[in-house]
Design an enzyme around this catalytic site. Sequence first.
Site, PDB file in Angstrom:
ATOM      1  CB  ALA A   1      -0.991   0.137   1.337  1.00  0.00           C
TER       2      ALA A   1
ATOM      3  CD  GLU B   1      12.867  16.444  -0.463  1.00  0.00           C
ATOM      4  OE1 GLU B   1      12.557  15.344  -0.238  1.00  0.00           O
ATOM      5  OE2 GLU B   1      12.229  17.261  -1.106  1.00  0.00           O
TER       6      GLU B   1
END
Lengths: 402, 402
Positions: B11, B168
């Site tokens: 998922a 990041e």
Amino acid sequence: MRKPKIVILGAGYGGMITTVRLQKMLSVSEAEITLVNNNSYHYQTTWLHENAAGTLHHDKTRLEIKDVIDSSKVNFVQDTVVEIKSAEKRVILHNGELEYDYLVVGLGFESETFGIKGLKEHAFSIANINGARQIRDHIEYMFSLYPTQKRDELLTVVVGGAGFTGIEFLAELANRVPELVAEYDVPREKVRIICVEAAPTVLPGFDPELVEYAVKFLEKRGVEFRIGTAIKEATEEGIIVAKGEEVEEIKAATVVWAAGVRGNALVEQSGFEAMRGRIKVDEYMRAPGHDDVFIVGDAALIFNPENDRPYPPTAQIAIQEGYTIAQNIAVMVRGKGEMKKFVFDNKGSVCSLGHDDGIGVVMGRKIVGWQAAFMKKVIDNRYLFLLGGPLLVLKKGKLKFF
Amino acid sequence: MRKPKIVILGAGYGGMITTVRLQKMLSVSEAEITLVNNNSYHYQTTWLHENAAGTLHHDKTRLEIKDVIDSSKVNFVQDTVVEIKSAEKRVILHNGELEYDYLVVGLGFESETFGIKGLKEHAFSIANINGARQIRDHIEYMFSLYPTQKRDELLTVVVGGAGFTGIEFLAELANRVPELVAEYDVPREKVRIICVEAAPTVLPGFDPELVEYAVKFLEKRGVEFRIGTAIKEATEEGIIVAKGEEVEEIKAATVVWAAGVRGNALVEQSGFEAMRGRIKVDEYMRAPGHDDVFIVGDAALIFNPENDRPYPPTAQIAIQEGYTIAQNIAVMVRGKGEMKKFVFDNKGSVCSLGHDDGIGVVMGRKIVGWQAAFMKKVIDNRYLFLLGGPLLVLKKGKLKFF
């Protein structure tokens, strides 16, 4: 005429109260007051178990010394005490030295491991802000490792000692478990909190009915008790305990030692006659043979005349000692008035069980539940009031009672 | 007639979009859809660096799968995939097995350590919620030890890799340093954040002007770059790096490896032909030789016809693949309509630098600063909109833009 120099070592309960009382009683022309402390802040030792459990942030527990003392009346020196040279009336600091005419030693307690192997290396101690914060972060880090490593001992916390600190910490930790379980996605049933106590009972010396209340409270929240069980060794994996002949290993990633305190070792190293870092003071709170050295707080050994046993070192007695010492120093500085003998006025004691429960004896009456929790907060706020008046209570007090 | 069974494994971005698209396109009478995932939740992989730095709580990054899928149309099975038996059209799970007519494999990426010694044991990886949370808690725990241990390496964080994730993460961490310094009472000047990158530049393949912007941004916040420098080994004490002949040890308590990903190893173990866990799919997103097995996300290897190099695995491409796969499965289930060839529509990419700065190329235009940060949030919110409509954007979106 040269102004007498008063030096106060340590900004714990006793040192702080002595300082603010002297600051109030003596004018700038009468004496020069210097407070020495290794941190820029004072903290409430009796709240550290909450910081360690992660139920209260340590910034609530500490306050900047400069925010409490009047810097026009008191010099604050942030430094570490290395040695007291009482014959020369000097204190050696890490970055300098100070002369004194009157000295107040309030250097607090140290953890006492009684020579148990591995405790110093593998166990944490709720000794100060740094230690409490480490315990909080260590428990959290161990919990964070569980979802990938699945080792049960990561979720086991052992507390050595079922005295005041041990019990108060256990209650805070037990209250925090649901939050930890949610934060780290760990199964509740895998979390274990185990208290190991060598004495035959929890909270030795406390009323048995109150002890039972505390034990029930904690057991209901999943705390396991191993009473009459001694920690023999602390290892990388956990602890080895023994009950009689039976020896057992308890695997635990976090071990907190809350079973013993002693006075600061520096007191002995400086040549004062002491028992485990505590000096048996005279009736005016002075070290024997040193009329200019006062001892306050955990390093002061005072016997209860009723049973000839030493009073346990508490915030309450340290605060009262601070009042007596300030009074006596003021008398000596002025060369008039009468010095005050220290008499402990025991108002009782309260052991909190989380933020909304507890047990205690106050003014000779047993209390439990919210009444005890309420009384504990009243005591804490009263101390802040003595230290810094109503504004400090508003700023740092426990005002959300329930 | 027996309803065809569609099974979606994983998922992530690709698996979720495939599921919600199929749920929309097919009626309950047409097919039986089952989604399998090891956690009860879906998470945004592209936000994990914020969870790892501690600037965003991981509960913002994840959402319960049951809150997004329609459980009257899709079965959700929380289990771990053990093996895909494609010849038997079966999937072996840890606690059971499933038959399928159409399979979608979206098992995501794994960290690739390229055989560098000690990396698996001593370095963290921003791979999932558990890993990100561990990094946050490890850094905090190391900082908590500093005030008592005073070892400088406790305050050093090494990031291996100056790709998107590395950069990041560095930016979020650099932004968090002031908070960490205050929380743990550590000296700012002792905190070191070091980025080690083997390639001759930061963000290889990105526009040089944008790269310079990012490097300046990070260096201004104290990040040190070691470019053209390879990590040779990770140890208990830190890392060994080499630049040409020069070998150096960097002591660091925290090492985060953000330099390599590969497809899930299970894909190879299940007998599919793969390169580092990635399967070169056909034009309809199917595994070669398996007309009933679709590959989505990081395990799908697709070549850019313009330069014959593989597209890097991103959320953007995974989402687009999910649309194509859902469409193609619907066509196959119904036996009518035309299957869609996958063509990547590259809308650009944005690399955030903290919550209010960034660099990027969007629709062919270079952007920096708040515009890039804004665009990044638009992209994130658009994904949530595709997944669960406006309510999900409200619940989990990044709505506080500045």
